[in-house]
Design a protein around this motif. Structure first.
Motif, PDB file in Angstrom:
ATOM      1  N   ILE A 259      40.042  61.896   6.798  1.00 46.64           N
ATOM      2  CA  ILE A 259      40.418  60.492   6.926  1.00 46.64           C
ATOM      3  C   ILE A 259      39.787  59.970   8.207  1.00 46.64           C
ATOM      4  O   ILE A 259      39.809  60.638   9.245  1.00 46.64           O
ATOM      5  CB  ILE A 259      41.946  60.338   6.957  1.00 46.64           C
ATOM      6  CG1 ILE A 259      42.545  60.685   5.582  1.00 46.64           C
ATOM      7  CG2 ILE A 259      42.360  58.934   7.378  1.00 46.64           C
ATOM      8  CD1 ILE A 259      44.052  60.659   5.528  1.00 46.64           C
ATOM      9  N   LEU A 260      39.211  58.771   8.154  1.00 47.72           N
ATOM     10  CA  LEU A 260      38.528  58.197   9.312  1.00 47.72           C
ATOM     11  C   LEU A 260      39.417  57.162   9.979  1.00 47.72           C
ATOM     12  O   LEU A 260      39.841  56.187   9.345  1.00 47.72           O
ATOM     13  CB  LEU A 260      37.208  57.547   8.885  1.00 47.72           C
ATOM     14  CG  LEU A 260      36.363  56.915   9.992  1.00 47.72           C
ATOM     15  CD1 LEU A 260      35.940  57.964  11.020  1.00 47.72           C
ATOM     16  CD2 LEU A 260      35.139  56.210   9.400  1.00 47.72           C
ATOM     17  N   VAL A 261      39.703  57.388  11.254  1.00 50.55           N
ATOM     18  CA  VAL A 261      40.500  56.465  12.063  1.00 50.55           C
ATOM     19  C   VAL A 261      39.585  55.872  13.121  1.00 50.55           C
ATOM     20  O   VAL A 261      38.946  56.611  13.881  1.00 50.55           O
ATOM     21  CB  VAL A 261      41.694  57.180  12.733  1.00 50.55           C
ATOM     22  CG1 VAL A 261      42.502  56.203  13.587  1.00 50.55           C
ATOM     23  CG2 VAL A 261      42.593  57.822  11.673  1.00 50.55           C
ATOM     24  N   VAL A 262      39.537  54.544  13.176  1.00 51.96           N
ATOM     25  CA  VAL A 262      38.653  53.841  14.117  1.00 51.96           C
ATOM     26  C   VAL A 262      39.501  53.264  15.242  1.00 51.96           C
ATOM     27  O   VAL A 262      40.391  52.448  15.006  1.00 51.96           O
ATOM     28  CB  VAL A 262      37.879  52.715  13.407  1.00 51.96           C
ATOM     29  CG1 VAL A 262      36.929  52.026  14.386  1.00 51.96           C
ATOM     30  CG2 VAL A 262      37.110  53.266  12.213  1.00 51.96           C
TER      31      VAL A 262
ATOM     32  N   ALA B 131      34.792  53.760  -5.684  1.00 51.23           N
ATOM     33  CA  ALA B 131      35.903  54.032  -6.596  1.00 51.23           C
ATOM     34  C   ALA B 131      36.882  55.048  -6.041  1.00 51.23           C
ATOM     35  O   ALA B 131      38.089  54.925  -6.227  1.00 51.23           O
ATOM     36  CB  ALA B 131      35.351  54.515  -7.935  1.00 51.23           C
ATOM     37  N   ASP B 132      36.387  56.064  -5.359  1.00 50.70           N
ATOM     38  CA  ASP B 132      37.254  57.149  -4.920  1.00 50.70           C
ATOM     39  C   ASP B 132      37.214  57.355  -3.413  1.00 50.70           C
ATOM     40  O   ASP B 132      37.505  58.439  -2.914  1.00 50.70           O
ATOM     41  CB  ASP B 132      36.880  58.445  -5.627  1.00 50.70           C
ATOM     42  CG  ASP B 132      35.422  58.831  -5.376  1.00 50.70           C
ATOM     43  OD1 ASP B 132      34.671  57.990  -4.836  1.00 50.70           O
ATOM     44  OD2 ASP B 132      35.038  59.969  -5.720  1.00 50.70           O
ATOM     45  N   GLY B 133      36.814  56.354  -2.650  1.00 50.98           N
ATOM     46  CA  GLY B 133      36.772  56.509  -1.207  1.00 50.98           C
ATOM     47  C   GLY B 133      36.089  55.331  -0.543  1.00 50.98           C
ATOM     48  O   GLY B 133      35.859  54.287  -1.155  1.00 50.98           O
ATOM     49  N   VAL B 134      35.778  55.511   0.733  1.00 48.00           N
ATOM     50  CA  VAL B 134      35.103  54.491   1.530  1.00 48.00           C
ATOM     51  C   VAL B 134      33.847  55.102   2.119  1.00 48.00           C
ATOM     52  O   VAL B 134      33.889  56.213   2.658  1.00 48.00           O
ATOM     53  CB  VAL B 134      36.020  53.972   2.665  1.00 48.00           C
ATOM     54  CG1 VAL B 134      35.285  52.949   3.522  1.00 48.00           C
ATOM     55  CG2 VAL B 134      37.307  53.382   2.099  1.00 48.00           C
ATOM     56  N   GLU B 135      32.736  54.393   2.017  1.00 49.39           N
ATOM     57  CA  GLU B 135      31.512  54.836   2.659  1.00 49.39           C
ATOM     58  C   GLU B 135      31.350  54.067   3.963  1.00 49.39           C
ATOM     59  O   GLU B 135      31.328  52.830   3.963  1.00 49.39           O
ATOM     60  CB  GLU B 135      30.304  54.602   1.756  1.00 49.39           C
ATOM     61  CG  GLU B 135      29.049  55.286   2.261  1.00 49.39           C
ATOM     62  CD  GLU B 135      27.965  55.363   1.206  1.00 49.39           C
ATOM     63  OE1 GLU B 135      26.940  54.680   1.387  1.00 49.39           O
ATOM     64  OE2 GLU B 135      28.170  56.087   0.207  1.00 49.39           O
TER      65      GLU B 135
ATOM     66  N   GLU C 115      24.834  57.511  11.107  1.00 48.92           N
ATOM     67  CA  GLU C 115      25.387  58.547  10.227  1.00 48.92           C
ATOM     68  C   GLU C 115      26.197  57.845   9.141  1.00 48.92           C
ATOM     69  O   GLU C 115      26.950  56.903   9.404  1.00 48.92           O
ATOM     70  CB  GLU C 115      26.293  59.459  11.061  1.00 48.92           C
ATOM     71  CG  GLU C 115      27.080  60.478  10.277  1.00 48.92           C
ATOM     72  CD  GLU C 115      28.132  61.195  11.119  1.00 48.92           C
ATOM     73  OE1 GLU C 115      28.745  62.141  10.600  1.00 48.92           O
ATOM     74  OE2 GLU C 115      28.337  60.789  12.290  1.00 48.92           O
ATOM     75  N   THR C 116      26.046  58.283   7.926  1.00 46.62           N
ATOM     76  CA  THR C 116      26.860  57.765   6.826  1.00 46.62           C
ATOM     77  C   THR C 116      27.870  58.828   6.417  1.00 46.62           C
ATOM     78  O   THR C 116      27.504  59.988   6.177  1.00 46.62           O
ATOM     79  CB  THR C 116      25.982  57.393   5.627  1.00 46.62           C
ATOM     80  OG1 THR C 116      25.059  56.363   6.019  1.00 46.62           O
ATOM     81  CG2 THR C 116      26.836  56.864   4.475  1.00 46.62           C
ATOM     82  N   VAL C 117      29.129  58.441   6.383  1.00 45.92           N
ATOM     83  CA  VAL C 117      30.184  59.385   6.022  1.00 45.92           C
ATOM     84  C   VAL C 117      31.001  58.821   4.866  1.00 45.92           C
ATOM     85  O   VAL C 117      31.101  57.605   4.679  1.00 45.92           O
ATOM     86  CB  VAL C 117      31.118  59.688   7.220  1.00 45.92           C
ATOM     87  CG1 VAL C 117      30.358  60.327   8.358  1.00 45.92           C
ATOM     88  CG2 VAL C 117      31.836  58.440   7.688  1.00 45.92           C
ATOM     89  N   ARG C 118      31.578  59.730   4.113  1.00 48.76           N
ATOM     90  CA  ARG C 118      32.469  59.368   3.003  1.00 48.76           C
ATOM     91  C   ARG C 118      33.873  59.786   3.394  1.00 48.76           C
ATOM     92  O   ARG C 118      34.104  60.916   3.834  1.00 48.76           O
ATOM     93  CB  ARG C 118      32.029  60.110   1.751  1.00 48.76           C
ATOM     94  CG  ARG C 118      32.741  59.679   0.500  1.00 48.76           C
ATOM     95  CD  ARG C 118      32.034  58.516  -0.132  1.00 48.76           C
ATOM     96  NE  ARG C 118      32.497  58.304  -1.505  1.00 48.76           N
ATOM     97  CZ  ARG C 118      31.923  57.487  -2.338  1.00 48.76           C
ATOM     98  NH1 ARG C 118      30.864  56.791  -1.961  1.00 48.76           N
ATOM     99  NH2 ARG C 118      32.393  57.329  -3.554  1.00 48.76           N
TER     100      ARG C 118
END
Length: 485
Positions: free
Chosen positions: A4-7, A132-136, A147-150
């Motif tokens: 999970i990405l927290v900004v 559909a199943d996440g955030v890019e 960097e690109t993360v999913r």
């Protein structure tokens, strides 16, 4: 499972990341700043936040580092209009814990490291879109590398100028107050200085002058400087002393300043805290007057509310619909805090002499009543924040804070996945229900502390269900389950 990405690694992002990590969820916490906060900023941690920190497992360090303020005073023209006290707040933490934000962030970062996670600094979110199943998400590092993360979920804890909020196109509705305010972190010397365990407010015809104690013998001074002037220079120590002389009777002196600045009060909030797989928390979702010192506490409680829900859904132990409760619950609290802080500011900044005289007379009378003083202290402590209109609340008393004195043993979710706790008069049937819903309930039912036959308490210490019928409890849990039993 992707992290999970927290900004944003202020108190809110640190709280959220630490809770997710505590629940065994992979988390990545990024912040574009090269270093943590170095100034005092938010100063107070209130009773309810400390209770929730008990569940997090990090209250001790805060109590050691902080200063306990046991009350407040409201004064005008040398007279004390009233002295609310926190001693009767119905919490083990019946005080305001004064602690600079730099210390709050340091302690939360230490707590986060206990779970093997760290803040990634000089990493900036520059774009994100939902699939559909996440955030890019697209991240930029200090050396310019992208960097690109999913990620399954993206949470914006990135403050009043939130990149996440801007990316969502959320309206940040509200207004900016028309005055400049002074902030000074200084030492106060002299016999007339406020007590070192008291928050002192001086009401003056030109506006309020407030003194907050800080650990280490310092104090925070906040005061109005008049209508906004873009050319106004930062305040000096002489400016602070002039205000003390004029507004507080000149019975003490300011010395040794470490922070002098101007600021303006904004009162703004988004209508919703979620869009799909992207959430907002803290100042990214709501900012308001510092009156009452509720801002950081409200944001940290946003994070605690969201963390256990994300953990249960991520672990497929609860239905995705559980996350639908976050925005309505915390939006209602945000509205309440915004309204209360605005009212306090409006009361303190009345400009007409007749209105000021009437306010002071009313305060002297009302603060002479024990019930009014208690009500003021309880409101500030946040122990009466509740979720009565939540989709998770069913039955009489649901949504209310569960008195921490009723908890037995370690808090729900300590060191493992979060769980609801069942309190049942019939322990045998209670244990059987726990066997049916092992992903939702703690394995052992507990004895209710009162005459309610069935109570289900959420992982964040609020009553989810209060009922008399076992069918109600079963229906409640079936609605929450990822895979209905």
């Amino acid at each position: 499972m992707a992290n999970i990405l927290v900004v944003g690694a202020g108190p809110v992002g640190l709280t959220l990341a630490a809770e997710l990590a505590r629940y065994g969820i992979g988390v990545r916490l990024i912040d574009r700043s090269p270093r943590a906060t170095e100034t005092s900023k938010a100063l107070v941690v209130w009773s309810r936040t400390l209770e929730l920190m008990d569940r997090m497992g990090c209250t001790g360090g805060f109590l050691e580092a902080g200063l306990r303020a046991h009350g407040a005073s409201i004064r005008s023209g040398g007279a004390v209009l009233g002295r609310p006290r926190f001693d009767d707040v119905a919490s083990a933490y019946n005080f305001a814990l004064m602690i600079p934000q730099r210390e709050t962030e340091r302690l939360l970062a230490v707590h986060l490291r206990c779970f093997g996670a760290e803040v990634e600094r000089q990493v900036e979110l520059v774009g994100a879109f939902e699939a559909a199943d996440g955030v890019e998400a697209r991240l930029r590092h200090a050396d310019g590398r992208e960097e690109t993360v999913r990620t399954p979920w993206l949470i914006g804890c990135d403050g009043a100028h939130s990149t996440v909020r801007h990316g969502l196109g959320f309206a940040f509705s509200g207004s900016t107050q028309g005055d400049d305010w002074l902030l000074a972190d200084v030492r106060l010397e002299g016999a007339g200085a406020p007590a070192p365990d008291e928050i002192a407010t001086y009401l003056h015809r030109d506006g309020p002058f407030v003194v907050f104690p800080i650990p280490g013998g310092r104090a925070r001074v906040v005061a109005t400087r008049g209508r906004t002037d873009p050319a106004r220079p930062d305040p000096t120590l002489a400016d602070v002393q002039a205000m003390i002389d004029r507004w507080a009777g000149g019975t003490f002196r300011a010395a040794d300043p470490v922070w002098l600045t101007n600021f303006r009060i904004n009162e703004r909030k988004v209508a919703e805290y979620r869009r799909g797989r992207i959430f907002l928390a803290g100042d990214a979702a709501h900012i308001h007057s510092p009156a009452g010192g509720q801002g950081m506490n409200t944001g940290m409680q946003d994070a605690i509310n969201l963390a256990w829900k994300l953990a249960m859904v991520t672990r497929r132990e609860a239905a995705d619909a559980l996350l639908d409760s976050y925005s309505p619950e915390r939006t209602a609290v945000g509205d309440l805090v915004l309204r209360n802080a605005g009212r306090l500011t409006d009361m303190a900044t009345l400009a007409h002499p007749a209105a000021q005289a009437a306010r002071n007379l009313a305060l002297r009378f009302l603060l002479g009543l024990h019930a009014v003083r208690d009500r003021m202290a309880t409101t500030m402590s946040e122990i009466e924040i509740a979720y009565r209109d939540s989709p998770l609340s069913r039955g009489p008393g649901s949504g209310d804070r569960w008195d921490p004195r009723h908890d037995a043993g370690p808090p729900a979710g300590s060191g493992r996945a979060p769980r609801f706790v069942l309190y049942a008069a019939d322990a045998v049937r209670g244990s059987a229900l726990a066997v049916r819903f092992p992903a939702l309930l703690e394995p052992e039912a507990r004895t209710p502390p009162d005459d309610r036959p069935l109570v289900i308490v959420r992982p964040d210490g609020y009553v989810g269900l209060s009922a008399a019928r076992w069918d109600d409890a079963e229906g409640y849990l079936e609605a929450l389950a990822a895979h209905p039993v």
